[in-house]
Design an enzyme around this catalytic site. Structure first.
Site, PDB file in Angstrom:
ATOM      1  N   TYR A 156       0.835  -1.212   0.000  1.00  0.00           N
ATOM      2  CA  TYR A 156       0.000   0.000   0.000  1.00  0.00           C
ATOM      3  C   TYR A 156       0.872   1.265   0.000  1.00  0.00           C
ATOM      4  CZ  TYR A 156      -3.793   3.136   1.607  1.00  0.00           C
ATOM      5  OH  TYR A 156      -4.718   4.152   1.722  1.00  0.00           O
ATOM      6  N   ALA A 158       3.964   1.593  -0.995  1.00  0.00           N
ATOM      7  CA  ALA A 158       4.663   1.728  -2.288  1.00  0.00           C
ATOM      8  C   ALA A 158       3.709   2.280  -3.349  1.00  0.00           C
ATOM      9  CB  ALA A 158       5.220   0.376  -2.726  1.00  0.00           C
ATOM     10  N   SER A 159       2.451   1.807  -3.329  1.00  0.00           N
ATOM     11  CA  SER A 159       1.494   2.311  -4.335  1.00  0.00           C
ATOM     12  C   SER A 159       1.223   3.795  -4.108  1.00  0.00           C
ATOM     13  CB  SER A 159       0.176   1.514  -4.275  1.00  0.00           C
ATOM     14  OG  SER A 159      -0.583   1.823  -3.117  1.00  0.00           O
ATOM     15  N   LYS A 160       1.138   4.192  -2.840  1.00  0.00           N
ATOM     16  CA  LYS A 160       0.814   5.592  -2.533  1.00  0.00           C
ATOM     17  C   LYS A 160       2.007   6.508  -2.791  1.00  0.00           C
ATOM     18  CE  LYS A 160      -3.477   4.911  -1.430  1.00  0.00           C
ATOM     19  NZ  LYS A 160      -4.520   5.437  -2.318  1.00  0.00           N
ATOM     20  N   ILE A 189      -8.471   8.653   8.303  1.00  0.00           N
ATOM     21  CA  ILE A 189      -9.801   9.166   7.958  1.00  0.00           C
ATOM     22  C   ILE A 189     -10.838   8.107   8.319  1.00  0.00           C
ATOM     23  CG2 ILE A 189     -11.264  10.085   6.093  1.00  0.00           C
ATOM     24  CD1 ILE A 189      -8.699  11.778   6.671  1.00  0.00           C
TER      25      ILE A 189
HETATM   26  P1  NAI Z   1     -13.441   2.842   0.641  1.00  0.00           P
HETATM   27  O1  NAI Z   1     -13.010   1.413   0.675  1.00  0.00           O
HETATM   28  O2  NAI Z   1     -14.555   3.283   1.535  1.00  0.00           O
HETATM   29  O3  NAI Z   1     -13.837   3.251  -0.866  1.00  0.00           O
HETATM   30  C1  NAI Z   1     -13.057   2.862  -1.965  1.00  0.00           C
HETATM   31  C2  NAI Z   1     -13.957   2.722  -3.180  1.00  0.00           C
HETATM   32  O4  NAI Z   1     -13.141   2.300  -4.285  1.00  0.00           O
HETATM   33  C3  NAI Z   1     -15.050   1.658  -3.004  1.00  0.00           C
HETATM   34  O5  NAI Z   1     -16.311   2.176  -3.411  1.00  0.00           O
HETATM   35  C4  NAI Z   1     -14.597   0.523  -3.912  1.00  0.00           C
HETATM   36  O6  NAI Z   1     -15.662  -0.248  -4.469  1.00  0.00           O
HETATM   37  C5  NAI Z   1     -13.841   1.286  -4.998  1.00  0.00           C
HETATM   38  N1  NAI Z   1     -12.901   0.445  -5.729  1.00  0.00           N
HETATM   39  C6  NAI Z   1     -12.082  -0.517  -5.223  1.00  0.00           C
HETATM   40  N2  NAI Z   1     -11.414  -1.120  -6.219  1.00  0.00           N
HETATM   41  C7  NAI Z   1     -11.805  -0.516  -7.374  1.00  0.00           C
HETATM   42  C8  NAI Z   1     -11.472  -0.712  -8.740  1.00  0.00           C
HETATM   43  N3  NAI Z   1     -10.592  -1.642  -9.119  1.00  0.00           N
HETATM   44  N4  NAI Z   1     -12.066   0.078  -9.662  1.00  0.00           N
HETATM   45  C9  NAI Z   1     -12.978   1.018  -9.302  1.00  0.00           C
HETATM   46  N5  NAI Z   1     -13.335   1.233  -8.024  1.00  0.00           N
HETATM   47  C10 NAI Z   1     -12.753   0.473  -7.083  1.00  0.00           C
HETATM   48  O7  NAI Z   1     -12.116   3.678   0.891  1.00  0.00           O
HETATM   49  P2  NAI Z   1     -11.900   5.197   1.386  1.00  0.00           P
HETATM   50  O8  NAI Z   1     -11.490   5.178   2.794  1.00  0.00           O
HETATM   51  O9  NAI Z   1     -13.026   6.049   0.968  1.00  0.00           O
HETATM   52  O10 NAI Z   1     -10.570   5.546   0.555  1.00  0.00           O
HETATM   53  C11 NAI Z   1     -10.596   6.255  -0.676  1.00  0.00           C
HETATM   54  C12 NAI Z   1      -9.148   6.536  -1.088  1.00  0.00           C
HETATM   55  O11 NAI Z   1      -8.483   7.259  -0.061  1.00  0.00           O
HETATM   56  C13 NAI Z   1      -8.314   5.252  -1.303  1.00  0.00           C
HETATM   57  O12 NAI Z   1      -7.442   5.456  -2.386  1.00  0.00           O
HETATM   58  C14 NAI Z   1      -7.541   5.146  -0.011  1.00  0.00           C
HETATM   59  O13 NAI Z   1      -6.343   4.423  -0.180  1.00  0.00           O
HETATM   60  C15 NAI Z   1      -7.289   6.604   0.297  1.00  0.00           C
HETATM   61  N6  NAI Z   1      -6.966   6.854   1.698  1.00  0.00           N
HETATM   62  C16 NAI Z   1      -7.863   6.526   2.695  1.00  0.00           C
HETATM   63  C17 NAI Z   1      -7.521   6.764   4.021  1.00  0.00           C
HETATM   64  C18 NAI Z   1      -8.446   6.445   5.133  1.00  0.00           C
HETATM   65  O14 NAI Z   1      -8.029   6.598   6.297  1.00  0.00           O
HETATM   66  N7  NAI Z   1      -9.673   6.013   4.877  1.00  0.00           N
HETATM   67  C19 NAI Z   1      -6.228   7.348   4.373  1.00  0.00           C
HETATM   68  C20 NAI Z   1      -5.386   7.654   3.257  1.00  0.00           C
HETATM   69  C21 NAI Z   1      -5.760   7.405   1.976  1.00  0.00           C
END
Ligand code: NAI
Length: 248
Positions: A156, A158-160, A189
């Protein structure tokens, strides 16, 4: 008049969580919004209903962001429907955590493909359109662990980190064509992704945050609104941390 009036945005992985919060903020500021997610299900339909209440154009598309071909196809459909693309938010992301000694190849590949290759796919499909318009704002959803690293999250992190290098390179390469590229690095978050963590882990995490609270998807959406709008017209190649002071 909203600060995103007249703009068309694509937000990937926006069925729920941070992506949905960004979409809500964008429509409330007047943007037309195309959201993508893996499938059109009840969650997506509910999200579209909420977004549509603001009166701008909203469409949802089923597309696996990790697939190069699906991404090019869906961006073509979005362009045909909306006529232009001003903002691209590469938000889709997953975790498949584990210590390096126990991590298998499929965990590594899945996280790199969904989190990093997806951004390449969408940037590859959208930049020719933005270059013709001579304007565009690309926002990659990175993470504080893309800057600091994190035990148990080498794939994760590395991807970020890769998303940061990607945005900085695009900022240099495409700046002369009017395209900006930036990253948001959220900290802890509160979302479905982090709700999966044990209560104890979450409590310990909050103690390390100077503002003493987890962030909300809306906190991140506010930064994405700034980066998508003309308020950030001279901001490119940057990483804005949205982490309550956790990594300063
Ligand atoms: P979440 O899991 O609630 O939402 C992610 C969404 O992406 C989901 O609706 C899922 O169906 C969709 N998704 C997954 N694989 C997919 C694909 N191959 N193609 C299209 N859609 C796909 O996650 P959240 O917390 O809302 O995170 C959103 C972004 O923020 C992510 O990139 C996460 O890594 C990043 N992030 C989140 C943090 C947190 O604390 N929640 C902290 C830092 C970054």
């Amino acid at each position: 008049m909203g600060i995103l009036e007249g703009k068309v945005a694509i937000i990937t992985g926006a069925a729920r969580g941070i992506g949905k919060a960004i979409a809500l903020k964008y429509v409330s500021e007047g943007a037309d919004v195309a959201i993508t997610d893996l499938a059109i299900n009840e969650t997506v339909e509910e999200t579209v209903k909420e977004l549509s209440a603001f009166g701008t154009k909203v469409r949802a598309y089923a597309s696996n962001a990790a697939s190069f071909d699906e991404t090019h196809a869906v961006v073509g459909e979005i362009l045909a429907e909306f006529g232009r693309i001003d903002i691209l938010v590469n938000n889709a992301g997953i975790t498949k955590d584990g210590l390096m000694l126990r991590m298998d190849e499929s965990q590594w590949d899945a996280v790199i493909n969904v989190n990093l290759k997806s951004a390449f796919n969408f940037i590859h499909a959208c930049t020719p359109i933005m270059a013709k318009q001579r304007s565009g704002s690309i926002i990659n959803m990175s993470s504080v662990v893309g800057v600091t690293g994190n035990a148990g999250q080498c794939n994760y992190s590395a991807s970020k980190a890769g998303l940061i290098g990607l945005a900085k390179s695009i900022a240099k390469e495409m700046g002369p064509r009017g395209i900006r590229a930036n990253c948001i690095a959220p900290g802890f978050i509160i979302s479905d992704m982090t709700k999966a963590l044990p209560e104890k882990v979450r409590e310990e995490w909050v103690k390390t945050i100077p503002l003493r609270r987890g962030g909300t998807p809306e906190d991140v959406a506010n930064v994405a609104t700034f980066l998508g709008s003309e308020l950030s017209s001279y901001v490119s190649g940057q990483v804005i941390h949205c982490c309550g002071g956790m990594t300063c």
